[in-house]
Design a protein around this motif. Sequence first.
Motif, PDB file in Angstrom:
ATOM      1  N   MET A   1      -4.600  -4.692   5.251  1.00 47.03           N
ATOM      2  CA  MET A   1      -4.820  -5.517   6.443  1.00 47.03           C
ATOM      3  C   MET A   1      -6.256  -5.346   6.913  1.00 47.03           C
ATOM      4  SD  MET A   1      -2.723  -3.369   9.387  1.00 47.03           S
ATOM      5  CE  MET A   1      -1.259  -3.269   8.360  1.00 47.03           C
ATOM      6  N   PHE A   2      -6.752  -6.326   7.660  1.00 43.57           N
ATOM      7  CA  PHE A   2      -8.100  -6.195   8.200  1.00 43.57           C
ATOM      8  C   PHE A   2      -8.277  -7.077   9.437  1.00 43.57           C
ATOM      9  CE2 PHE A   2      -8.349  -9.548   5.001  1.00 43.57           C
ATOM     10  CZ  PHE A   2      -9.133 -10.521   5.598  1.00 43.57           C
ATOM     11  N   VAL A   3      -9.265  -6.688  10.242  1.00 42.86           N
ATOM     12  CA  VAL A   3      -9.623  -7.443  11.442  1.00 42.86           C
ATOM     13  C   VAL A   3     -10.625  -8.502  11.038  1.00 42.86           C
ATOM     14  CG1 VAL A   3     -10.590  -7.321  13.761  1.00 42.86           C
ATOM     15  CG2 VAL A   3      -9.285  -5.387  12.853  1.00 42.86           C
ATOM     16  N   ASN A   4     -10.364  -9.743  11.405  1.00 39.31           N
ATOM     17  CA  ASN A   4     -11.284 -10.823  11.074  1.00 39.31           C
ATOM     18  C   ASN A   4     -12.092 -11.192  12.321  1.00 39.31           C
ATOM     19  OD1 ASN A   4     -12.603 -12.905   9.868  1.00 39.31           O
ATOM     20  ND2 ASN A   4     -10.802 -14.154   9.471  1.00 39.31           N
ATOM     21  N   GLY A   5     -11.721 -12.264  12.998  1.00 39.49           N
ATOM     22  CA  GLY A   5     -12.422 -12.633  14.222  1.00 39.49           C
ATOM     23  C   GLY A   5     -12.137 -11.633  15.336  1.00 39.49           C
ATOM     24  N   VAL A 115      -6.125   3.669  11.996  1.00 38.72           N
ATOM     25  CA  VAL A 115      -6.228   5.124  12.017  1.00 38.72           C
ATOM     26  C   VAL A 115      -7.613   5.475  12.543  1.00 38.72           C
ATOM     27  CG1 VAL A 115      -6.208   7.243  10.642  1.00 38.72           C
ATOM     28  CG2 VAL A 115      -4.607   5.384  10.116  1.00 38.72           C
ATOM     29  N   VAL A 116      -7.650   6.245  13.622  1.00 41.50           N
ATOM     30  CA  VAL A 116      -8.904   6.522  14.331  1.00 41.50           C
ATOM     31  C   VAL A 116      -9.313   7.978  14.167  1.00 41.50           C
ATOM     32  CG1 VAL A 116     -10.082   6.434  16.556  1.00 41.50           C
ATOM     33  CG2 VAL A 116      -8.211   4.825  16.071  1.00 41.50           C
ATOM     34  N   PHE A 117     -10.580   8.181  13.843  1.00 35.23           N
ATOM     35  CA  PHE A 117     -11.170   9.518  13.927  1.00 35.23           C
ATOM     36  C   PHE A 117     -12.333   9.452  14.898  1.00 35.23           C
ATOM     37  CE2 PHE A 117     -14.538  12.476  12.965  1.00 35.23           C
ATOM     38  CZ  PHE A 117     -13.865  13.688  12.895  1.00 35.23           C
ATOM     39  N   SER A 118     -12.309  10.334  15.899  1.00 36.64           N
ATOM     40  CA  SER A 118     -13.392  10.389  16.875  1.00 36.64           C
ATOM     41  C   SER A 118     -13.692  11.840  17.213  1.00 36.64           C
ATOM     42  CB  SER A 118     -13.011   9.622  18.151  1.00 36.64           C
ATOM     43  OG  SER A 118     -12.047  10.347  18.882  1.00 36.64           O
ATOM     44  N   ASP A 294      -3.205   7.490   4.210  1.00 35.17           N
ATOM     45  CA  ASP A 294      -2.528   7.367   2.917  1.00 35.17           C
ATOM     46  C   ASP A 294      -1.028   7.152   3.095  1.00 35.17           C
ATOM     47  OD1 ASP A 294      -4.872   7.626   1.535  1.00 35.17           O
ATOM     48  OD2 ASP A 294      -4.585   9.717   0.973  1.00 35.17           O
ATOM     49  N   ILE A 295      -0.420   7.858   4.048  1.00 35.34           N
ATOM     50  CA  ILE A 295       1.015   7.702   4.307  1.00 35.34           C
ATOM     51  C   ILE A 295       1.316   6.278   4.771  1.00 35.34           C
ATOM     52  CG2 ILE A 295       2.917   8.414   5.819  1.00 35.34           C
ATOM     53  CD1 ILE A 295       1.646  11.236   5.804  1.00 35.34           C
ATOM     54  N   ALA A 296       0.478   5.769   5.678  1.00 37.56           N
ATOM     55  CA  ALA A 296       0.669   4.406   6.184  1.00 37.56           C
ATOM     56  C   ALA A 296       0.491   3.380   5.076  1.00 37.56           C
ATOM     57  CB  ALA A 296      -0.308   4.134   7.316  1.00 37.56           C
ATOM     58  N   ARG A 297      -0.465   3.610   4.203  1.00 35.33           N
ATOM     59  CA  ARG A 297      -0.721   2.660   3.103  1.00 35.33           C
ATOM     60  C   ARG A 297       0.501   2.559   2.187  1.00 35.33           C
ATOM     61  NH1 ARG A 297      -6.172   3.442  -0.121  1.00 35.33           N
ATOM     62  NH2 ARG A 297      -5.353   5.572  -0.226  1.00 35.33           N
ATOM     63  N   VAL A 298       1.154   3.675   1.923  1.00 29.69           N
ATOM     64  CA  VAL A 298       2.359   3.660   1.080  1.00 29.69           C
ATOM     65  C   VAL A 298       3.520   3.006   1.826  1.00 29.69           C
ATOM     66  CG1 VAL A 298       4.086   5.113  -0.048  1.00 29.69           C
ATOM     67  CG2 VAL A 298       1.654   5.665  -0.266  1.00 29.69           C
ATOM     68  N   ASP A 299       3.702   3.379   3.101  1.00 29.71           N
ATOM     69  CA  ASP A 299       4.830   2.857   3.876  1.00 29.71           C
ATOM     70  C   ASP A 299       4.765   1.344   4.052  1.00 29.71           C
ATOM     71  OD1 ASP A 299       5.801   5.378   4.102  1.00 29.71           O
ATOM     72  OD2 ASP A 299       5.706   5.506   6.277  1.00 29.71           O
ATOM     73  N   PHE A 300       3.563   0.806   4.291  1.00 28.96           N
ATOM     74  CA  PHE A 300       3.409  -0.616   4.589  1.00 28.96           C
ATOM     75  C   PHE A 300       2.999  -1.444   3.384  1.00 28.96           C
ATOM     76  CE2 PHE A 300       3.363   1.184   8.803  1.00 28.96           C
ATOM     77  CZ  PHE A 300       3.989   0.222   9.572  1.00 28.96           C
ATOM     78  N   GLY A 301       2.662  -0.793   2.285  1.00 26.34           N
ATOM     79  CA  GLY A 301       2.281  -1.531   1.094  1.00 26.34           C
ATOM     80  C   GLY A 301       0.905  -2.160   1.177  1.00 26.34           C
ATOM     81  N   SER A 303      -3.350  -1.266   3.027  1.00 30.11           N
ATOM     82  CA  SER A 303      -4.176  -0.280   3.727  1.00 30.11           C
ATOM     83  C   SER A 303      -4.295  -0.605   5.206  1.00 30.11           C
ATOM     84  CB  SER A 303      -5.581  -0.232   3.118  1.00 30.11           C
ATOM     85  OG  SER A 303      -5.535   0.227   1.781  1.00 30.11           O
ATOM     86  N   PRO A 304      -4.113   0.395   6.063  1.00 27.23           N
ATOM     87  CA  PRO A 304      -4.440   0.188   7.476  1.00 27.23           C
ATOM     88  C   PRO A 304      -5.949   0.148   7.642  1.00 27.23           C
ATOM     89  CG  PRO A 304      -3.817   2.464   7.099  1.00 27.23           C
ATOM     90  CD  PRO A 304      -3.605   1.742   5.794  1.00 27.23           C
TER      91      PRO A 304
END
Length: 360
Positions: A1-5, A115-118, A294-301, A303-304
């Motif tokens: 998935m990705f953010v477009n506009g 998924v956020v890293f700050s 990685d867990i989310a990518r497998v669960d949702f099929g 990439s977040p």
Amino acid sequence: MFVNGFVLKNYRSYESLTVSFSDGINILQGKNAAGKTNVLEAIGFLSMGKSFRTQKEAECIRDGAQSAYIKGGIVKKQGQLCVEALLSVLEKKSLKISGQPVKKMGELFGNFIAVVFSPEDLKVLKESPSLRRRFIDMEISKLRPAYFYELQEYAKALAQKNALLKSRMAENQLKKLVSIFNEQLAAHGARIINARQAFLQQLDEISRAVHHDLASDETLSLKYKCSVTGDDVQKALFEKMDKSLSSEIEQGFCLYGPHREDIAVALNGGEIKAYSSQGQIRTAMLSLKLATFDIARVDFGESPVLLLDDVFSELDTARQNALLERIQGAQCFITTAVPLKCAHAQIHTVGQGTVKSAMS
């Protein structure tokens, strides 16, 4: 998935912003306080329904404005959707998914995964257990919205039980009423504990491998510190609460349950917050975030989206290269105050309330 506009109005330093992003690596570069993190925060808001920087949402509204608006077009394998957030100084925030109001926060989770890293995340490993619980609860909720419901129901029963414990009711009468809430707490608490343990088992295995890629001479490990033992968590939790009533009346609050538990994080066998450097803690926290990715990518099929705020400031060149290699194939946002070389990345120069884009 990705953010477009992507659209911002009166959000933090942005009076009005409309920008498109690459579905790969996006580098937001600019001086300190230019507004780079504000963009990441707003994208994260669409995923979590809240800021990862502050509990006071009024701080997200531009000075002098009465409201702020965020809109993101989200592209997924199964189609497109639009997520909107309206923040107001006078009313409760409003969230919409493809034009439909979000009535409960659980309805938001699972639609857009970020998924956020700050830098604020380093407190998770260095400070109180409540931050580690919040970290694990938020990551599970984004993957499994039903878990968020269990947290809410547990919190309601806990608040009611604590109110009873603070009352001056006779102990015999109090015990009967508290037992009702103990049954609810044990039922919801067992499901929370089981979900946490299952997720931590995954997270431990995957983060260990991720951390080895980033720092091959270090071993990261996680362990859930549960308040009860045994196969029947619900029964064990109820019995422990029941036996501790006198102590709970004396203290004025519930002493056992998932609201009191912790996660032990170790590096090379030693407690991380006691024996590790700032750079080691940063790498460990980044490993946990990439493992949840990685867990989310497998669960949702698919990439977040990765939001990496000031991620390179304390990573050496080898760890930077290992990170860039790992995030290939996903949409990723990286903020930096210095120019960053990255093949095929889209560079966004941030400053004075604008974001100007160009390919590297």
